[in-house]
Design a protein around this motif. Structure first.
Motif, PDB file in Angstrom:
ATOM      1  N   UNK A 115      -5.926   7.052  -0.906  1.00  0.00           N
ATOM      2  CA  UNK A 115      -5.015   6.222  -1.542  1.00  0.00           C
ATOM      3  C   UNK A 115      -4.109   5.215  -0.641  1.00  0.00           C
TER       4      UNK A 115
ATOM      5  N   UNK B 263      -3.915   1.297  -0.471  1.00  0.00           N
ATOM      6  CA  UNK B 263      -2.880   0.371  -0.844  1.00  0.00           C
ATOM      7  C   UNK B 263      -2.413  -0.392   0.498  1.00  0.00           C
TER       8      UNK B 263
ATOM      9  N   UNK C 262      -2.954  -7.955  -5.331  1.00  0.00           N
ATOM     10  CA  UNK C 262      -1.878  -7.257  -6.210  1.00  0.00           C
ATOM     11  C   UNK C 262      -2.452  -6.308  -7.063  1.00  0.00           C
TER      12      UNK C 262
ATOM     13  N   UNK D  39      -3.652  -3.318  -5.379  1.00  0.00           N
ATOM     14  CA  UNK D  39      -2.408  -2.349  -5.091  1.00  0.00           C
ATOM     15  C   UNK D  39      -2.085  -1.682  -6.319  1.00  0.00           C
TER      16      UNK D  39
ATOM     17  N   UNK E  78      -2.509   2.644  -6.869  1.00  0.00           N
ATOM     18  CA  UNK E  78      -1.478   3.439  -7.563  1.00  0.00           C
ATOM     19  C   UNK E  78      -1.756   4.140  -8.836  1.00  0.00           C
TER      20      UNK E  78
ATOM     21  N   UNK F 116       1.444  -2.011 -17.695  1.00  0.00           N
ATOM     22  CA  UNK F 116       2.239  -3.080 -17.058  1.00  0.00           C
ATOM     23  C   UNK F 116       1.572  -3.748 -16.346  1.00  0.00           C
TER      24      UNK F 116
ATOM     25  N   UNK G 167       9.589   6.401 -12.840  1.00  0.00           N
ATOM     26  CA  UNK G 167       8.757   5.509 -13.817  1.00  0.00           C
ATOM     27  C   UNK G 167       9.431   4.374 -14.619  1.00  0.00           C
TER      28      UNK G 167
ATOM     29  N   UNK H 166      11.029   1.846 -12.919  1.00  0.00           N
ATOM     30  CA  UNK H 166      10.130   0.773 -12.645  1.00  0.00           C
ATOM     31  C   UNK H 166       9.752  -0.143 -13.418  1.00  0.00           C
ATOM     32  N   UNK H 167       9.766   0.609 -14.872  1.00  0.00           N
ATOM     33  CA  UNK H 167       9.623  -0.194 -16.042  1.00  0.00           C
ATOM     34  C   UNK H 167      10.298  -1.127 -16.316  1.00  0.00           C
TER      35      UNK H 167
ATOM     36  N   UNK I 106       5.002  -7.776  -5.804  1.00  0.00           N
ATOM     37  CA  UNK I 106       5.068  -6.854  -4.541  1.00  0.00           C
ATOM     38  C   UNK I 106       5.934  -6.034  -4.233  1.00  0.00           C
TER      39      UNK I 106
ATOM     40  N   UNK J   4       5.457  -3.203  -6.604  1.00  0.00           N
ATOM     41  CA  UNK J   4       4.579  -2.054  -6.454  1.00  0.00           C
ATOM     42  C   UNK J   4       4.942  -1.171  -5.103  1.00  0.00           C
ATOM     43  N   UNK J   5       5.634  -1.781  -4.286  1.00  0.00           N
ATOM     44  CA  UNK J   5       6.075  -1.090  -3.182  1.00  0.00           C
ATOM     45  C   UNK J   5       7.340  -0.006  -3.688  1.00  0.00           C
TER      46      UNK J   5
ATOM     47  N   UNK K 197       7.271   1.530  -6.484  1.00  0.00           N
ATOM     48  CA  UNK K 197       6.507   2.509  -7.401  1.00  0.00           C
ATOM     49  C   UNK K 197       5.968   3.571  -6.342  1.00  0.00           C
ATOM     50  N   UNK K 198       5.300   2.911  -5.110  1.00  0.00           N
ATOM     51  CA  UNK K 198       4.445   3.531  -4.214  1.00  0.00           C
ATOM     52  C   UNK K 198       5.593   4.453  -3.489  1.00  0.00           C
TER      53      UNK K 198
ATOM     54  N   UNK L  23       5.918   7.315  -5.650  1.00  0.00           N
ATOM     55  CA  UNK L  23       4.922   8.137  -5.584  1.00  0.00           C
ATOM     56  C   UNK L  23       4.967   9.139  -4.345  1.00  0.00           C
ATOM     57  N   UNK L  24       5.084   8.425  -3.082  1.00  0.00           N
ATOM     58  CA  UNK L  24       5.155   9.444  -2.016  1.00  0.00           C
ATOM     59  C   UNK L  24       6.120  10.397  -1.978  1.00  0.00           C
TER      60      UNK L  24
ATOM     61  N   UNK M  76      10.568  13.538  -9.775  1.00  0.00           N
ATOM     62  CA  UNK M  76      10.741  12.042  -9.831  1.00  0.00           C
ATOM     63  C   UNK M  76      12.089  11.593 -10.014  1.00  0.00           C
TER      64      UNK M  76
END
Lengths: 98, 346
Positions: free
Chosen positions: A8, A12, A33, A36, A40, A66, B27, B30-31, B65, B68-69, B71-72, B75-76, B84
């Motif tokens: 993963x 990413x 994008x 990515x 995820x 989304x 989550x 992020x939404x 971008x 997504x960063x 969210x990642x 996740x990490x 969470x």
């Protein structure tokens, strides 16, 4: 770090490197994008499987919807830029830097 | 725009940051960020000229971008800690990624390049939304994760933002770009203080919102988008022109006005924490911002009669007086005497 986590993270990192370093076409940026988002998606679906929490099973679908919205917006911007600028080269987007 | 579409866009523009503020789960946060990004995108692209499309593409790519960063990073964090919760973000790697992503979202200094260009490509109202309401969600995430954030990284971001925000606006003729650089400088002040006192950062943010709103409404009312067009603005609304100079000085942070309050308190807090060098540097860097605010005021005042203007008179449209300009201007000038009340309210 398990092989799943490693795959993963490498997916990413490779896709964000592609997004930030390969700057010729808008379509390749949008593809990066999307990749990515898909990496995820894998990570988010691994989490409830490993920890066996069934309440989290639906979050990857939420994230995927989304990301589909984002991809739609990106593609519509691609169409708009090809109508106004004539192409989807990212180098053409230089009207505002004065 | 189609009324249904504009209703949906307005509702989700309001809902997105509210979801992020009230959420406790990554989550959901992020939404909310995604909803607000997707809602502002059609507003920027509404006028179908090349500049608007370019601004939309730049805004969309950076925001997507950054989200997504975010969210990642969560996740990490969830992998290492198994939860969470936003307030318990204690993994170092994910904290660093989160800080970077939020800096991209806010337009802090090494990641600030999109902000002036996006503001230049949009209308004044959309620029107002971008600089005030859209900053709310990332800043609230920063406040919620404030215990686990990396202080030296934030101090570096804050100092660089104050520097770039002052430096970039120096040679800038476009008013919206100047406002973008002023926004970067103010965000730098907020980010510097955030780990020491989140309350003070919120106070700074509220005063920043008031002053920026007043200034953008003024720009919209006077229909000026360059500094040289300011030279004829006194012929339209002379009283408002005077008040605009006061608002500009308040943005610069001069003593009897509201803008002095956050700068004063931040410098006091930094001195309490024994960070004299950083406090001195912040105070000196705000002089750069003062220079370009003074330049706008100079262009707005210096060509009063008997001097002649060297700019053509603009066409006069019928101006609708904005009812919310008056309270915003009043608040952005006169709030300094009630500083203790504001501090106890927060």
């Amino acid at each position: 770090m398990t092989p799943l986590h490693f795959s993963y993270l490498s997916a990413f990192i490779v896709s964000i490197m592609g997004l930030s370093l390969h700057r010729t076409y808008l379509i390749s940026t949008l593809l990066c994008l999307e990749s990515m988002m898909l990496s995820m998606f894998i990570a988010l679906s691994m989490w409830p499987i490993q920890l066996q929490t069934s309440s989290f099973m639906l979050t990857p679908m939420l994230m995927l919807s989304f990301s589909a919205c984002e991809a739609g917006t990106g593609l519509s911007l691609l169409v708009a830029s090809s109508r106004t600028h004539g192409s989807d080269h990212l180098q053409n987007l230089n009207l505002l830097q004065c | 725009m189609n009324p249904h579409a504009s209703m949906i866009i307005t509702l989700s523009l309001i809902m997105g940051p509210l979801i992020t503020i009230s959420s406790n789960h990554w989550i959901l946060a992020w939404t909310g960020l995604e909803i607000s990004t997707l809602a502002i995108t059609p507003l920027i692209a509404k006028q179908h000229h090349p500049r608007a499309i370019e601004a939309t593409i730049k805004y969309f790519l950076t925001q997507a971008t950054a989200s997504t960063l975010i969210l990642s990073s969560s996740i990490i964090n969830a992998w290492t800690l198994g939860q969470w919760d936003i307030t318990q973000m204690s993994n170092n790697t994910s904290c660093a990624i989160l800080t970077t992503a939020l800096a991209i979202k806010l337009g802090l200094a090494p990641f600030h390049f999109w902000l002036p260009e996006v503001l230049q490509g949009t209308s004044t109202t959309t620029a107002l939304i971008l600089t005030t309401w859209q900053k709310l969600a990332p800043l609230s995430l920063l406040v919620m994760t404030t215990q686990s954030l990396n202080t030296p990284l934030l101090l570096l971001l804050g100092l660089m933002s104050t520097l770039v925000g002052g430096w970039g606006g120096l040679n800038q003729p476009q008013l919206r770009k100047i406002m973008a650089f002023s926004s970067i400088a103010h965000l730098g002040w907020m980010i510097t203080i955030i780990t020491f006192s989140p309350k003070l950062m919120l106070l700074t943010f509220y005063t920043y919102i008031t002053m920026t709103t007043a200034m953008f409404l003024m720009i919209k009312l006077l229909e000026t988008n360059k500094i040289s067009m300011m030279m004829t603005s006194w012929t339209k609304l002379p009283t408002l022109n005077t008040i605009m100079i006061l608002i500009l000085m308040s943005l610069a942070g001069l003593p009897p006005l509201t803008g002095f309050m956050p700068k004063w308190l931040i410098l006091q807090e930094l001195t309490k924490q024994h960070m004299f060098i950083i406090a001195t540097m912040m105070a000196l860097l705000s002089l750069l911002s003062l220079f370009f605010y003074l330049r706008i005021s100079y262009c707005a005042t210096i060509t009063l009669p008997p001097n002649s203007t060297n700019y053509l008179q603009q066409w006069r449209h019928k101006t609708n007086q904005k009812p919310y300009l008056a309270p915003m201007a009043t608040l952005s000038i006169t709030l300094l005497p009630i500083t203790p009340t504001l501090l106890t309210l927060l």
